[in-house]
Scaffold this active site. Structure first.
Site, PDB file in Angstrom:
ATOM      1  N   ASP A 193       0.857  -1.185   0.000  1.00  0.00           N
ATOM      2  CA  ASP A 193       0.000   0.000   0.000  1.00  0.00           C
ATOM      3  C   ASP A 193       0.894   1.236   0.000  1.00  0.00           C
ATOM      4  O   ASP A 193       1.563   1.521   0.995  1.00  0.00           O
ATOM      5  CB  ASP A 193      -0.884  -0.013   1.248  1.00  0.00           C
ATOM      6  CG  ASP A 193      -1.748   1.240   1.361  1.00  0.00           C
ATOM      7  OD1 ASP A 193      -1.800   2.025   0.395  1.00  0.00           O
ATOM      8  OD2 ASP A 193      -2.386   1.414   2.421  1.00  0.00           O
ATOM      9  N   HIS A 195      -0.355   4.237  -0.350  1.00  0.00           N
ATOM     10  CA  HIS A 195      -1.109   5.312   0.319  1.00  0.00           C
ATOM     11  C   HIS A 195      -1.195   6.577  -0.531  1.00  0.00           C
ATOM     12  O   HIS A 195      -1.134   7.692  -0.019  1.00  0.00           O
ATOM     13  CB  HIS A 195      -0.474   5.614   1.682  1.00  0.00           C
ATOM     14  CG  HIS A 195      -1.467   5.857   2.760  1.00  0.00           C
ATOM     15  ND1 HIS A 195      -1.723   7.086   3.297  1.00  0.00           N
ATOM     16  CD2 HIS A 195      -2.298   5.005   3.422  1.00  0.00           C
ATOM     17  CE1 HIS A 195      -2.641   7.014   4.238  1.00  0.00           C
ATOM     18  NE2 HIS A 195      -3.004   5.748   4.343  1.00  0.00           N
ATOM     19  N   GLU A 219      -1.366  -1.230  -4.166  1.00  0.00           N
ATOM     20  CA  GLU A 219      -2.518  -0.510  -3.629  1.00  0.00           C
ATOM     21  C   GLU A 219      -2.266   0.991  -3.604  1.00  0.00           C
ATOM     22  O   GLU A 219      -1.244   1.449  -3.091  1.00  0.00           O
ATOM     23  CB  GLU A 219      -2.816  -1.016  -2.209  1.00  0.00           C
ATOM     24  CG  GLU A 219      -4.016  -0.359  -1.561  1.00  0.00           C
ATOM     25  CD  GLU A 219      -4.231  -0.840  -0.139  1.00  0.00           C
ATOM     26  OE1 GLU A 219      -4.997  -0.179   0.594  1.00  0.00           O
ATOM     27  OE2 GLU A 219      -3.631  -1.855   0.251  1.00  0.00           O
ATOM     28  N   GLU A 245     -10.546   2.845  -1.870  1.00  0.00           N
ATOM     29  CA  GLU A 245     -10.971   3.000  -0.484  1.00  0.00           C
ATOM     30  C   GLU A 245     -11.496   4.403  -0.194  1.00  0.00           C
ATOM     31  O   GLU A 245     -12.267   4.597   0.744  1.00  0.00           O
ATOM     32  CB  GLU A 245      -9.828   2.660   0.466  1.00  0.00           C
ATOM     33  CG  GLU A 245      -8.619   3.560   0.382  1.00  0.00           C
ATOM     34  CD  GLU A 245      -7.439   2.994   1.158  1.00  0.00           C
ATOM     35  OE1 GLU A 245      -6.872   3.744   1.969  1.00  0.00           O
ATOM     36  OE2 GLU A 245      -7.096   1.824   0.950  1.00  0.00           O
ATOM     37  N   HIS A 295     -11.615  -2.367   2.182  1.00  0.00           N
ATOM     38  CA  HIS A 295     -10.871  -1.542   3.140  1.00  0.00           C
ATOM     39  C   HIS A 295     -11.518  -1.734   4.509  1.00  0.00           C
ATOM     40  O   HIS A 295     -12.733  -1.642   4.650  1.00  0.00           O
ATOM     41  CB  HIS A 295     -10.989  -0.081   2.688  1.00  0.00           C
ATOM     42  CG  HIS A 295     -10.133   0.879   3.427  1.00  0.00           C
ATOM     43  ND1 HIS A 295     -10.628   2.062   3.942  1.00  0.00           N
ATOM     44  CD2 HIS A 295      -8.819   0.879   3.706  1.00  0.00           C
ATOM     45  CE1 HIS A 295      -9.638   2.742   4.499  1.00  0.00           C
ATOM     46  NE2 HIS A 295      -8.537   2.046   4.378  1.00  0.00           N
TER      47      HIS A 295
END
Length: 387
Positions: A193, A195, A219, A245, A295
């Site tokens: 991830d 982010h 991700e 998400e 998520h």
């Protein structure tokens, strides 16, 4: 049940649980049946509470069994519809109404979504955002030994509270992941991830530093506002994308699903519009062979609602769980005496009526809201970058 229910109270509870606030919502009825929901807009709980207090003014007296109609009325009966704050409020209310309806009918929430397609919900675990390099690889080995088939890493520098330089992160992170694949073998699913901290060029450079087959999913490498940017990145790598998400409606998912941009939906039932909207996204995704990988960074109400969604849809991959990050305290048993519990690496699907989660209302009343703000990250030149 022969009498028609009426909503008598809607109570927003922005409360501190563990290391962060949770935005819980209780909806009560005249028959004594009540339901719990949760909003996913972490860090902006008071904004969501304000929206819920507004909706409360015209929802008192309504029939809580008319979940789809209430969803449409909340969404459509305003000029400035949608947006993440309003959709987070709708999500919490929608989840609470499913809890009420399940309890009123004496059935688990998945029965309201078409019935159960699986008995156990597989999960993926994360190495933790404080683990980097060899420490992260060792944690992944431990998770693999405990039975996890899917493991997510975080990038080098993820845990910084001040400076994040993307170019400094991508090389070291790629090196870590290449070593992780070699250490863990080919029969485990590995992801990371990022982010949404990278640009398209940075994300492409990162992917090019990885060995072929190292990652099974990437991700949130970049921000989601511009689908065309993701389409550009899609031409530069064959690594499957896991995104969504932050999406707050089926319409935000539209270009990603229709254009074949991503392969896993990181749908969040507490942001997208609750179970009502999540089921629509799930069906749409099924038609395009996109799997759900929800998520789940919040509390037990979110986990319970997502388990029911996962049980009811055919196109499901893994549910996020916070192992081994138990120190976060989001699942505090004093606040949530009845909640989903992992059995090995899976969540068994509860057959309790409604969501199958219980909230100690007196305990959360005693907890106050605490101001929490995500780190405001900068690059070394002083400019602001993404958290």
């Amino acid at each position: 049940m022969t009498t028609k229910l009426k909503i008598t109270a809607i109570k927003p509870y922005p409360v501190w649980v563990g290391t962060r606030n949770q935005m819980l919502v209780k909806v009560e009825t005249d028959d004594g049946i009540f339901g719990w929901g949760e909003s996913g807009l972490s860090g902006r709980e008071k904004a969501v509470a304000g929206a819920i207090e507004h909706y409360r003014e015209f929802l008192i007296g309504r029939d809580p069994m008319q979940i789809g109609r209430i969803w449409q009325e909340i969404y459509r009966s305003q000029y400035f519809e949608g947006g993440r704050v309003l959709q987070a409020a709708i999500s919490a209310l929608d989840i609470a109404l499913h809890d009420i309806k399940g309890k009123a009918l004496g059935v688990p929430a998945y029965e309201l979504l078409g019935g159960k397609q699986r008995d156990r919900i597989p999960t993926f675990a994360s190495t933790g955002d404080e683990a980097e390099g060899e420490v992260a690889i060792e944690r992944a080995r431990e998770l693999r030994a405990q039975g996890w088939q899917a493991i997510r890493f975080f990038p080098i520098g993820q845990n910084s509270k001040d400076i994040f330089e993307p170019r400094e992160s991508i090389g070291a992170t790629a090196t870590m992941l290449n070593k992780a694949r070699e250490a863990l073998g080919d029969d485990v699913v590995l992801g990371i991830d990022y982010h949404h901290r990278l640009s398209v060029a940075e994300a492409a450079s990162f992917c090019n530093k990885l060995g072929r087959g190292v990652l099974d999913f990437l991700e949130e490498p970049i921000r989601d506002e511009t689908p065309e940017a993701y389409e550009s990145l899609r031409t530069m790598t064959d690594i499957p994308f896991a995104i969504g998400e932050e999406f707050a409606s089926k319409w935000q998912f539209l270009p990603y699903i229709e254009r074949g941009i991503h392969q896993f939906n990181r749908l969040d039932v507490c942001n997208v519009g609750g179970l009502t909207e999540a089921m629509k996204v799930a069906g749409w995704s099924e038609a395009h062979y996109v799997d759900l990988m929800p998520h789940n960074p919040l509390g037990p109400v979110c986990t319970a609602a997502t388990i029911h969604l996962a049980a009811a849809v055919p196109n499901f991959a893994w549910l996020e769980t916070r192992v081994p990050e138990t120190k976060l305290g989001f699942d505090n048993s004093d606040f949530f005496p009845v909640q989903p519990r992992l059995d090995g690496t899976d969540y068994p699907v509860s057959d309790l009526p409604g969501l199958g989660v219980d909230v100690n209302e007196e305990a959360i009343k005693a907890e106050s809201f605490r101001f929490w703000e995500a780190p405001h990250l900068k690059r070394r030149d002083g400019s602001v970058t993404n958290w």
